[in-house]
Scaffold this motif. Structure first.
Motif, PDB file in Angstrom:
ATOM      1  N   SER A   1     -49.891 -29.277 104.673  1.00  0.00           N
ATOM      2  CA  SER A   1     -50.301 -28.193 103.779  1.00  0.00           C
ATOM      3  C   SER A   1     -51.808 -27.978 103.857  1.00  0.00           C
ATOM      4  CB  SER A   1     -49.873 -28.515 102.355  1.00  0.00           C
ATOM      5  OG  SER A   1     -50.647 -29.591 101.879  1.00  0.00           O
ATOM      6  N   GLY A   2     -52.289 -26.955 103.155  1.00  0.00           N
ATOM      7  CA  GLY A   2     -53.698 -26.605 103.180  1.00  0.00           C
ATOM      8  C   GLY A   2     -54.571 -27.532 102.337  1.00  0.00           C
ATOM      9  N   PHE A   3     -53.936 -28.403 101.611  1.00  0.00           N
ATOM     10  CA  PHE A   3     -54.707 -29.327 100.759  1.00  0.00           C
ATOM     11  C   PHE A   3     -54.753 -30.698 101.397  1.00  0.00           C
ATOM     12  CE2 PHE A   3     -53.000 -26.279  97.666  1.00  0.00           C
ATOM     13  CZ  PHE A   3     -54.184 -25.819  97.124  1.00  0.00           C
ATOM     14  N   ASP A   4     -55.914 -31.173 101.608  1.00  0.00           N
ATOM     15  CA  ASP A   4     -56.078 -32.517 102.150  1.00  0.00           C
ATOM     16  C   ASP A   4     -56.668 -33.403 101.056  1.00  0.00           C
ATOM     17  OD1 ASP A   4     -56.249 -34.683 103.764  1.00  0.00           O
ATOM     18  OD2 ASP A   4     -58.037 -34.000 104.844  1.00  0.00           O
ATOM     19  N   ILE A   5     -55.891 -34.226 100.460  1.00  0.00           N
ATOM     20  CA  ILE A   5     -56.343 -35.100  99.380  1.00  0.00           C
ATOM     21  C   ILE A   5     -56.562 -36.481  99.954  1.00  0.00           C
ATOM     22  CG2 ILE A   5     -55.757 -36.125  97.184  1.00  0.00           C
ATOM     23  CD1 ILE A   5     -54.011 -33.727  96.655  1.00  0.00           C
ATOM     24  N   THR A   6     -57.808 -36.873  99.895  1.00  0.00           N
ATOM     25  CA  THR A   6     -58.122 -38.231 100.304  1.00  0.00           C
ATOM     26  C   THR A   6     -58.793 -38.934  99.139  1.00  0.00           C
ATOM     27  OG1 THR A   6     -60.234 -37.531 101.183  1.00  0.00           O
ATOM     28  CG2 THR A   6     -58.417 -37.664 102.732  1.00  0.00           C
ATOM     29  N   LEU A   7     -58.389 -40.097  98.861  1.00  0.00           N
ATOM     30  CA  LEU A   7     -58.979 -40.871  97.773  1.00  0.00           C
ATOM     31  C   LEU A   7     -60.188 -41.629  98.284  1.00  0.00           C
ATOM     32  CD1 LEU A   7     -55.762 -42.267  96.096  1.00  0.00           C
ATOM     33  CD2 LEU A   7     -57.173 -40.365  95.350  1.00  0.00           C
ATOM     34  N   LYS A   8     -61.299 -41.420  97.571  1.00  0.00           N
ATOM     35  CA  LYS A   8     -62.521 -42.131  97.923  1.00  0.00           C
ATOM     36  C   LYS A   8     -62.740 -43.254  96.908  1.00  0.00           C
ATOM     37  CE  LYS A   8     -64.610 -38.045  99.898  1.00  0.00           C
ATOM     38  NZ  LYS A   8     -65.703 -37.114  99.831  1.00  0.00           N
ATOM     39  N   PRO A   9     -63.351 -44.313  97.322  1.00  0.00           N
ATOM     40  CA  PRO A   9     -63.592 -45.390  96.364  1.00  0.00           C
ATOM     41  C   PRO A   9     -64.563 -44.910  95.270  1.00  0.00           C
ATOM     42  CG  PRO A   9     -64.577 -45.898  98.503  1.00  0.00           C
ATOM     43  CD  PRO A   9     -63.825 -44.632  98.650  1.00  0.00           C
TER      44      PRO A   9
END
Length: 144
Positions: A2-10
């Motif tokens: 999808s168009g949303f790239d969710i990456t969790l950052k510390p």
């Protein structure tokens, strides 16, 4: 994808503050006690402020406020010194020795002020300014 790239950052460190926030309220007694500490010989306002968790500017503000209250109080209720006018006496009692006096031209001309306190005579000439007279009386009040 999808168009949303969710990456969790510390996450970084988070500080949680519990308790009452905002300004501290200082009682008049606390302010007076802290101001007295700054008036001790050799005391530094910044050190006293640091010791109490204050900024030096706050203490200087309290000083200004105290000075303003003191000046307003002294102007509203002037203090007078009682004056007793006695005719000159040629008879001096034997039990009270007086210090020798020096005559001055201003005192003899009748236009000056003469104050006697505890055996000390202070003469103010007739040409003295009101500021000088006030300073002399203030000095005498502080010394007694």
């Amino acid at each position: 994808m999808s168009g949303f790239d969710i990456t969790l950052k510390p996450m970084r460190r988070v500080e949680v503050i519990n308790g009452a926030g905002g300004r501290r309220r200082w009682s008049a007694d606390d302010k007076a006690r802290i101001l007295e500490e700054t008036l001790v010989s050799g005391a530094a306002v910044s050190e006293v402020a640091r010791r109490h968790g204050l900024l030096p500017q706050q203490i200087f503000g309290w000083r200004r406020e105290a000075r303003r209250v003191f000046d307003a109080g002294s102007a509203a209720s002037p203090a007078f010194v009682p004056v007793i006018v006695e005719p000159p006496s040629s008879v001096v009692p034997h039990n009270s020795p007086k210090p020798p006096r020096r005559k001055r031209a201003a005192a003899r001309s009748g236009g000056g002020i003469e104050l006697e306190l505890c055996g000390v005579v202070v003469r103010i000439g007739p040409d003295a300014s009101p500021t000088t007279i006030a300073a002399v009386i203030s000095a005498l009040k502080c010394g007694s």
